[in-house]
Design a protein around this motif. Sequence first.
Motif, PDB file in Angstrom:
ATOM      1  N   ALA A 341     -19.774 -35.459 -20.768  1.00 20.05           N
ATOM      2  CA  ALA A 341     -21.102 -35.460 -20.139  1.00 20.05           C
ATOM      3  C   ALA A 341     -22.074 -36.324 -20.943  1.00 20.05           C
ATOM      4  N   HIS A 342     -22.012 -36.247 -22.257  1.00 20.17           N
ATOM      5  CA  HIS A 342     -22.951 -37.024 -23.081  1.00 20.17           C
ATOM      6  C   HIS A 342     -22.657 -38.517 -22.992  1.00 20.17           C
ATOM      7  N   ARG A 343     -21.376 -38.877 -22.959  1.00 19.94           N
ATOM      8  CA  ARG A 343     -21.047 -40.309 -22.828  1.00 19.94           C
ATOM      9  C   ARG A 343     -21.624 -40.833 -21.517  1.00 19.94           C
ATOM     10  N   TYR A 344     -21.572 -40.014 -20.480  1.00 21.07           N
ATOM     11  CA  TYR A 344     -22.102 -40.425 -19.177  1.00 21.07           C
ATOM     12  C   TYR A 344     -23.626 -40.474 -19.196  1.00 21.07           C
ATOM     13  N   ARG A 345     -24.264 -39.391 -19.664  1.00 23.12           N
ATOM     14  CA  ARG A 345     -25.711 -39.325 -19.441  1.00 23.12           C
ATOM     15  C   ARG A 345     -26.528 -40.002 -20.542  1.00 23.12           C
ATOM     16  N   ILE A 346     -25.964 -40.161 -21.741  1.00 23.68           N
ATOM     17  CA  ILE A 346     -26.718 -40.823 -22.813  1.00 23.68           C
ATOM     18  C   ILE A 346     -26.121 -42.202 -23.112  1.00 23.68           C
ATOM     19  N   GLY A 347     -24.819 -42.254 -23.290  1.00 21.40           N
ATOM     20  CA  GLY A 347     -24.188 -43.536 -23.587  1.00 21.40           C
ATOM     21  C   GLY A 347     -23.019 -43.357 -24.534  1.00 21.40           C
ATOM     22  N   THR A 348     -22.201 -44.375 -24.598  1.00 23.61           N
ATOM     23  CA  THR A 348     -20.922 -44.272 -25.316  1.00 23.61           C
ATOM     24  C   THR A 348     -21.099 -43.799 -26.757  1.00 23.61           C
ATOM     25  N   HIS A 349     -22.030 -44.436 -27.475  1.00 27.83           N
ATOM     26  CA  HIS A 349     -22.179 -44.120 -28.904  1.00 27.83           C
ATOM     27  C   HIS A 349     -23.351 -43.157 -29.132  1.00 27.83           C
ATOM     28  N   TYR A 350     -23.449 -42.120 -28.266  1.00 25.10           N
ATOM     29  CA  TYR A 350     -24.587 -41.200 -28.334  1.00 25.10           C
ATOM     30  C   TYR A 350     -24.679 -40.500 -29.692  1.00 25.10           C
ATOM     31  N   GLU A 351     -23.558 -40.405 -30.397  1.00 23.59           N
ATOM     32  CA  GLU A 351     -23.624 -39.693 -31.682  1.00 23.59           C
ATOM     33  C   GLU A 351     -24.191 -40.559 -32.803  1.00 23.59           C
ATOM     34  N   ALA A 352     -24.501 -41.826 -32.475  1.00 27.69           N
ATOM     35  CA  ALA A 352     -25.173 -42.672 -33.462  1.00 27.69           C
ATOM     36  C   ALA A 352     -26.698 -42.509 -33.397  1.00 27.69           C
ATOM     37  N   LEU A 353     -27.199 -41.816 -32.372  1.00 26.69           N
ATOM     38  CA  LEU A 353     -28.644 -41.569 -32.296  1.00 26.69           C
ATOM     39  C   LEU A 353     -29.077 -40.637 -33.433  1.00 26.69           C
ATOM     40  N   PRO A 354     -30.292 -40.835 -33.960  1.00 25.60           N
ATOM     41  CA  PRO A 354     -30.698 -40.051 -35.144  1.00 25.60           C
ATOM     42  C   PRO A 354     -30.472 -38.548 -35.014  1.00 25.60           C
TER      43      PRO A 354
END
Length: 489
Positions: A341-354
């Motif tokens: 769900a996070h890859r879809y709604r935020i983006g592939t590398h969402y875990e790089a966000l602060p």
Amino acid sequence: MTDSPIMTTTAGAPIADNQNSWSAGPRGPLLLQDWQLIEKLAHQNRERIPERVVHAKGWGAFGTFTVTNDISKYTRAKIFAEVGKQTDLVVRFSTVAGEQGAADAERDVRGFSVKFYTEEGNWDVVGNNTPVFFIRDPLKFPDFIHTQKRHPRTNLRSPTAMWDFWSLSPESLHQVTILFSDRGLPVGVRHVNGYGSHTFAFINDAGERFWFKIHFKTKQGHKHWTNAEAAEVVGRTRESTQEDLFYAIENGDFPKWDVFVQIMPELDAEKTSYNPFDLTKVWPHAEYPLIPVGVMELNRNPDNYFAEIEQAAFSPSNIVPGIGFSPDKMLQARIFSYADAHRYRIGTHYEALPVNQPKVPVHHYHKDGSMRFFPNNPNPNAYYEPNSFSGPRQAPEYREPPLKISGDADRYDHRAGNDDYSQPGALFRLMTDEQRERLMDNIAAAMQGVPVEIIERQVVHFAKCDPRYGEGVAQRMGVTVPAMPVAAE
Ligand code: NDP
């Protein structure tokens, strides 16, 4: 004013005029070359990301977990390494069914998600304010959620769909009983318990596995509204939880929860009368007592709600050494679906966000895609694995011990041998008379307009928990408890 920085475009060029668009004359028309206007409007068009399909409305804050009791004999997770140790965390609370603009004071389960920024990576506990859930098999999850959301034609919530599904899925009884009890409509999230709900694994230094459940007990006390009180609150403000949490923290009244675990030796899982990996069941405290572990405190509001809470991405797949999964089918499905769900709604590398970024160095070979703004591995030649260029390597010392319990792959009937009635019955019996009356009043209020055959099917389930429960709801709905067992069982 002179201290203010100069306003720029996203490319850093100074902006001379932010009041007037660029036009061919004073009355227009506008020019396509006004890239500042175009950039501004284009950004506005992109200010939203898809809201979560469930748990869309949320509230969150940052804080600290402090260890108060040594449980290192059960787990080598460094977060629990010593008494007094502190770990930073972010929490996001939510309702489940309402959309992003929904009112806060609604009867619903509250999401209770914690991301611990541990020294060996992020550990996410993606729980609820209830120790159980409506279903035990993830194949039923999309259907269940459809009953909680809007009807395709009326675009309205449908009590018929809800009670139809619940009455055909008696494993929901435990959670339904909690939802319609006093705790189903909390005054705010400072006044709820949190539960990891699933069973997880602890692994200690000796490679032994223990099953565990985690509980966060509110130190603010339980506080709830009746339906009537909540209606009055929603008339005044739709943001009662956000106001309560934000201003409590802003005023230095930091909410706290005592954190406990229940521990089950690995092979006990084959002895318990109930399936300890069944998400519709608790482990009775008398059998598996609560062991204190620490205290969670929330003490900092986000500076930017969207960046730090809307984009906070919790996933049960985020575990760390010393913590593992269990065979719980619901957990297993969530391990996939949350990160997806996070890859879809935020983006592939969402875990790089602060907000999602671990506080430890990250070394992986996932290469490109949206939000690829982090640097290469130290040696840019090490962009595949295995390689001869000192690239990040696997670490077999973190391998988990093999499971001592096993099973063949098949589609087992998730209802076979499961008792859906004893635990909700136990909950009904631990309520006071007044609490039971309110529970049954709340159920009757939620059942208005539901076809009688669905009501009759549901009251049979309540009666199997406790005859007083079935009769109480039946009487409020003007039906009698049918004598025959329901066909769906
Ligand atoms: P205990 O008497 O030892 O504990 C009862 C538990 O119920 C407490 O944790 C209490 O939370 C919680 N509780 C009280 N009212 C409600 C409510 N309206 N909704 C949800 N939880 C509530 O009981 P057992 O462990 O023997 O379990 C008996 C029943 O209690 C279970 O069938 C289950 O329904 C419920 N329960 C059990 C939990 C568990 O992990 N064993 C956890 C939560 C509920 P608190 O201490 O915060 O008041």
